[in-house]
Design an enzyme around this catalytic site. Structure first.
Site, PDB file in Angstrom:
ATOM      1  N   ASP A   1      26.526  33.485  43.895  1.00 51.07           N
ATOM      2  CA  ASP A   1      28.143  34.211  44.049  1.00 51.07           C
ATOM      3  C   ASP A   1      28.802  33.241  43.820  1.00 51.07           C
ATOM      4  O   ASP A   1      29.270  32.197  44.385  1.00 51.07           O
ATOM      5  CB  ASP A   1      28.045  34.736  45.462  1.00 51.07           C
ATOM      6  N   VAL A   2      29.483  33.344  42.594  1.00 49.96           N
ATOM      7  CA  VAL A   2      30.422  32.496  41.985  1.00 49.96           C
ATOM      8  C   VAL A   2      32.022  32.535  42.945  1.00 49.96           C
ATOM      9  O   VAL A   2      32.690  31.497  42.713  1.00 49.96           O
ATOM     10  CB  VAL A   2      31.060  32.875  40.650  1.00 49.96           C
TER      11      VAL A   2
ATOM     12  N   TYR B   1      42.343  44.129  37.869  1.00 53.48           N
ATOM     13  CA  TYR B   1      41.253  43.792  36.870  1.00 53.48           C
ATOM     14  C   TYR B   1      42.155  42.855  35.728  1.00 53.48           C
ATOM     15  O   TYR B   1      41.807  41.954  35.401  1.00 53.48           O
ATOM     16  CB  TYR B   1      40.513  44.940  36.391  1.00 53.48           C
TER      17      TYR B   1
ATOM     18  N   LYS C   1      41.719  39.005  34.851  1.00 52.84           N
ATOM     19  CA  LYS C   1      41.223  38.363  33.810  1.00 52.84           C
ATOM     20  C   LYS C   1      42.009  37.597  32.811  1.00 52.84           C
ATOM     21  O   LYS C   1      41.933  36.456  32.338  1.00 52.84           O
ATOM     22  CB  LYS C   1      40.827  39.545  32.747  1.00 52.84           C
TER      23      LYS C   1
ATOM     24  N   THR D   1      27.181  47.647  28.608  1.00 52.10           N
ATOM     25  CA  THR D   1      26.374  46.972  29.707  1.00 52.10           C
ATOM     26  C   THR D   1      26.342  47.969  31.059  1.00 52.10           C
ATOM     27  O   THR D   1      26.829  49.126  31.005  1.00 52.10           O
ATOM     28  CB  THR D   1      27.423  45.918  30.228  1.00 52.10           C
TER      29      THR D   1
END
Length: 264
Positions: free
Chosen positions: A64-65, A172, A176, A207
């Site tokens: 889990d980053v 989001y 990013k 994806t």
């Protein structure tokens, strides 16, 4: 993946985050096909294992980053097993399915989306912890391993939404954009020690995350004037190029891979 690049990563030790599916899994497959020993990591340990079991010289780990201690433990394990790390591709990331549903509902009703005033702290922090904090955790750990050897290639997976922000998707876009900035700042620092950091910024890509996107929102991304959704393999090809010696003069680059939807 083109056969012309067979052996491009012979003898290299590589780690891929988010490699249980999508772009990360495609990168892991490409690295293995081109000769690397690949450490396949994902928050879903079973998914990491499923990717690794089909690859030669692959080892799966749960990661889990968003948890810095887990990141440090995994990188320590890589060094313990292999003595070094040559390539890192950081593809782990999350979206917000609830916000996507709100945007899609607005599209269907032909009204502007209303997301920001409904967006809770938990939803904001979840996206930022994985996409931004996770990027910092992984880059920091990579430099701790790579800088002493004065060598390494690092690629982070960003998003074209940084440049063409989606209405109703502020967390989001922010996560990013910040991840791009972190990657570029680290790139300017790391190159003095022989470590290259670059970013690929995909547009819409087929994806598992895209498959969960509501149909109305997917239709909103459709544009007959440009290429359709990229495949995960097409984005992986860009990441592999950036990680390779062929991209020796690229440092802190953000490569926009969106099929011609817009330029910057």
């Amino acid at each position: 993946m083109s056969g012309e690049h067979a052996g491009r990563f012979d003898g290299r030790i590589a780690l891929v985050t988010g490699a249980g599916s999508g772009i990360g899994a495609a990168v892991a497959r490409g690295l293995a096909a081109q000769g690397a020993d690949v450490v396949v990591t994902d928050v879903d340990g079973a998914a990491a294992g499923a990717t690794a079991e089909h690859l030669p010289r692959a080892h799966p780990l749960t990661l889990d980053v968003a948890e810095s201690a887990q990141v440090d433990t995994v990188f320590d394990e890589v060094v313990r097993r292999h003595g070094r790390l040559d390539v890192l591709v950081h593809a782990a990331g999350v979206d917000d399915p609830v916000a996507k549903e709100w945007i899609a509902e607005a599209l269907v009703a032909d009204r502007p989306p209303e997301v920001t005033r409904r967006l809770g702290d938990d939803a904001w922090r979840r996206v930022m912890r994985v996409n931004l904090d996770g990027t910092f955790h992984v880059l920091r750990a990579a430099l701790r391993v790579m800088v002493p050897r004065r060598s390494g290639g690092v690629v982070t997976v960003g998003s074209s939404s940084v440049f063409d922000t989606q209405a109703g998707y502020p967390h989001y876009a922010a996560s990013k954009a910040d991840a791009h900035a972190v990657s570029q700042s680290v790139a300017k620092e790391a190159i003095a020690f022989g470590v290259r950091v670059n970013t690929v910024a995909p547009g819409p890509t087929e994806t598992g995350m895209a498959a969960r996107t509501p149909a109305a929102l997917r239709r909103g991304f459709a544009d007959p004037r440009v290429r359709s959704y990229a495949t995960a393999e097409e984005i992986a090809d860009v990441a592999l190029f950036l990680a390779s010696a062929e991209a020796a003069n690229l440092v802190g680059a953000v490569v926009l891979a969106n099929g011609g939807r817009f330029t910057v």
